[in-house]
Design an enzyme around this catalytic site. Structure first.
Site, PDB file in Angstrom:
ATOM      1  N   ASP A   1      16.944  40.470  64.070  1.00  0.00           N
ATOM      2  CA  ASP A   1      16.916  39.006  64.125  1.00  0.00           C
ATOM      3  C   ASP A   1      17.883  38.521  65.210  1.00  0.00           C
ATOM      4  O   ASP A   1      18.985  39.047  65.361  1.00  0.00           O
ATOM      5  CB  ASP A   1      17.308  38.416  62.752  1.00  0.00           C
ATOM      6  CG  ASP A   1      16.920  36.949  62.632  1.00  0.00           C
ATOM      7  OD1 ASP A   1      15.982  36.644  61.885  1.00  0.00           O
ATOM      8  OD2 ASP A   1      17.552  36.112  63.314  1.00  0.00           O
ATOM      9  N   ILE A   2      17.459  37.539  65.959  1.00  0.00           N
ATOM     10  CA  ILE A   2      18.250  37.029  67.083  1.00  0.00           C
ATOM     11  C   ILE A   2      19.494  36.279  66.595  1.00  0.00           C
ATOM     12  O   ILE A   2      20.470  36.135  67.342  1.00  0.00           O
ATOM     13  CB  ILE A   2      17.361  36.119  67.973  1.00  0.00           C
ATOM     14  CG1 ILE A   2      17.900  36.054  69.390  1.00  0.00           C
ATOM     15  CG2 ILE A   2      17.201  34.728  67.373  1.00  0.00           C
ATOM     16  CD1 ILE A   2      16.883  35.486  70.378  1.00  0.00           C
TER      17      ILE A   2
ATOM     18  N   ASN B   1      10.127  34.043  53.522  1.00  0.00           N
ATOM     19  CA  ASN B   1      10.003  32.599  53.354  1.00  0.00           C
ATOM     20  C   ASN B   1       8.545  32.212  53.553  1.00  0.00           C
ATOM     21  O   ASN B   1       7.895  32.698  54.487  1.00  0.00           O
ATOM     22  CB  ASN B   1      10.892  31.876  54.372  1.00  0.00           C
ATOM     23  CG  ASN B   1      12.364  32.128  54.127  1.00  0.00           C
ATOM     24  OD1 ASN B   1      12.804  32.156  52.987  1.00  0.00           O
ATOM     25  ND2 ASN B   1      13.129  32.330  55.193  1.00  0.00           N
TER      26      ASN B   1
ATOM     27  N   GLU C   1      10.165  29.128  59.219  1.00  0.00           N
ATOM     28  CA  GLU C   1      10.209  28.477  60.539  1.00  0.00           C
ATOM     29  C   GLU C   1       9.176  29.043  61.494  1.00  0.00           C
ATOM     30  O   GLU C   1       8.595  28.311  62.289  1.00  0.00           O
ATOM     31  CB  GLU C   1      11.611  28.620  61.147  1.00  0.00           C
ATOM     32  CG  GLU C   1      12.644  27.753  60.436  1.00  0.00           C
ATOM     33  CD  GLU C   1      14.065  28.059  60.874  1.00  0.00           C
ATOM     34  OE1 GLU C   1      14.255  28.853  61.819  1.00  0.00           O
ATOM     35  OE2 GLU C   1      14.979  27.504  60.249  1.00  0.00           O
TER      36      GLU C   1
ATOM     37  N   HIS D   1       6.637  37.401  58.123  1.00  0.00           N
ATOM     38  CA  HIS D   1       7.734  38.321  58.411  1.00  0.00           C
ATOM     39  C   HIS D   1       8.579  38.514  57.174  1.00  0.00           C
ATOM     40  O   HIS D   1       8.760  37.583  56.381  1.00  0.00           O
ATOM     41  CB  HIS D   1       8.600  37.820  59.571  1.00  0.00           C
ATOM     42  CG  HIS D   1       9.063  36.406  59.439  1.00  0.00           C
ATOM     43  ND1 HIS D   1       8.241  35.329  59.710  1.00  0.00           N
ATOM     44  CD2 HIS D   1      10.260  35.891  59.055  1.00  0.00           C
ATOM     45  CE1 HIS D   1       8.921  34.205  59.502  1.00  0.00           C
ATOM     46  NE2 HIS D   1      10.132  34.516  59.094  1.00  0.00           N
TER      47      HIS D   1
ATOM     48  N   HIS E   1      12.440  39.512  56.086  1.00  0.00           N
ATOM     49  CA  HIS E   1      13.819  39.704  56.512  1.00  0.00           C
ATOM     50  C   HIS E   1      14.387  40.879  55.711  1.00  0.00           C
ATOM     51  O   HIS E   1      14.191  40.951  54.498  1.00  0.00           O
ATOM     52  CB  HIS E   1      14.670  38.481  56.175  1.00  0.00           C
ATOM     53  CG  HIS E   1      14.266  37.217  56.860  1.00  0.00           C
ATOM     54  ND1 HIS E   1      14.928  36.721  57.958  1.00  0.00           N
ATOM     55  CD2 HIS E   1      13.277  36.324  56.589  1.00  0.00           C
ATOM     56  CE1 HIS E   1      14.364  35.572  58.337  1.00  0.00           C
ATOM     57  NE2 HIS E   1      13.357  35.310  57.515  1.00  0.00           N
TER      58      HIS E   1
HETATM   59  P1  AMP Z   1      12.041  32.074  58.889  1.00  0.00           P
HETATM   60  O1  AMP Z   1      12.962  30.912  58.685  1.00  0.00           O
HETATM   61  O2  AMP Z   1      11.864  32.898  57.654  1.00  0.00           O
HETATM   62  O3  AMP Z   1      10.734  31.674  59.531  1.00  0.00           O
HETATM   63  O4  AMP Z   1      12.807  33.039  59.880  1.00  0.00           O
HETATM   64  C1  AMP Z   1      12.598  33.085  61.252  1.00  0.00           C
HETATM   65  C2  AMP Z   1      13.639  34.020  61.805  1.00  0.00           C
HETATM   66  O5  AMP Z   1      13.257  34.396  63.120  1.00  0.00           O
HETATM   67  C3  AMP Z   1      15.048  33.415  61.920  1.00  0.00           C
HETATM   68  O6  AMP Z   1      15.965  34.207  61.163  1.00  0.00           O
HETATM   69  C4  AMP Z   1      15.346  33.455  63.416  1.00  0.00           C
HETATM   70  O7  AMP Z   1      16.684  33.734  63.705  1.00  0.00           O
HETATM   71  C5  AMP Z   1      14.421  34.561  63.884  1.00  0.00           C
HETATM   72  N1  AMP Z   1      14.008  34.500  65.280  1.00  0.00           N
HETATM   73  C6  AMP Z   1      13.519  33.430  65.969  1.00  0.00           C
HETATM   74  N2  AMP Z   1      13.232  33.763  67.229  1.00  0.00           N
HETATM   75  C7  AMP Z   1      13.528  35.085  67.354  1.00  0.00           C
HETATM   76  C8  AMP Z   1      13.444  36.024  68.424  1.00  0.00           C
HETATM   77  N3  AMP Z   1      12.995  35.668  69.634  1.00  0.00           N
HETATM   78  N4  AMP Z   1      13.838  37.292  68.198  1.00  0.00           N
HETATM   79  C9  AMP Z   1      14.304  37.655  66.978  1.00  0.00           C
HETATM   80  N5  AMP Z   1      14.400  36.818  65.929  1.00  0.00           N
HETATM   81  C10 AMP Z   1      14.024  35.554  66.110  1.00  0.00           C
END
Ligand code: AMP
Length: 121
Positions: free
Chosen positions: A33-34, A94, A102, A107, A109
């Site tokens: 995760d970024i 989520n 988001e 996905h 986590h």
């Molecule tokens: P969610 O809120 O469950 O949709 O989580 C989306 C996740 O994607 C968040 O934890 C972000 O930090 C992660 N994220 C967004 N863009 C990237 C990216 N380019 N590379 C890795 N993780 C990302």
């Protein structure tokens, strides 16, 4: 909700933007995760175009389901946090608005490398 090909994980899958890759096979891609929320914070995504877990449960083929679930364990082992290699971890998905999703590509986590803490706030 229909699948939006312009979401960031679709772009990662197409190789249009980079990721810090952990593992990839026929069914899944995993990367860090970024914006890590724990010492280890990995993401595991199916290669198929599924918006969320409901969409996946309703529409994915059985082999995609097996590939995704087994993939979680493969990635946890690679990270040294599986129950065989380490001290365990948390898996979180989520789903949609109330779930706080988001990115509209399914996905999971994976949080670990330390005590993960309270389940929800
Ligand atoms: P969610 O809120 O469950 O949709 O989580 C989306 C996740 O994607 C968040 O934890 C972000 O930090 C992660 N994220 C967004 N863009 C990237 C990216 N380019 N590379 C890795 N993780 C990302």
């Amino acid at each position: 909700m229909s699948y939006d090909d312009s979401n960031i994980f679709a772009k990662i899958l197409r190789g249009e933007i980079p990721c810090n890759k952990i593992y990839e096979d026929e069914f899944i891609l995993s990367f860090h995760d970024i914006n890590p929320k724990k010492k280890i914070h990995a993401l595991v995504i199916p290669k198929g175009k599924y918006v969320d877990l409901d969409d996946f449960s309703l529409n994915a083929a059985p082999e995609e389901m097996v590939g995704l679930i087994k993939g979680l364990n493969i990635v946890a082992k690679k990270l040294g946090i599986s129950t065989e290699e380490g001290k365990g971890y948390r898996v979180l998905a989520n789903i949609s608005d109330h779930g706080g999703q988001e990115v509209p590509h399914l996905h999971f986590h994976l949080f670990g490398g330390e005590k993960v803490g309270k389940m929800v706030e």
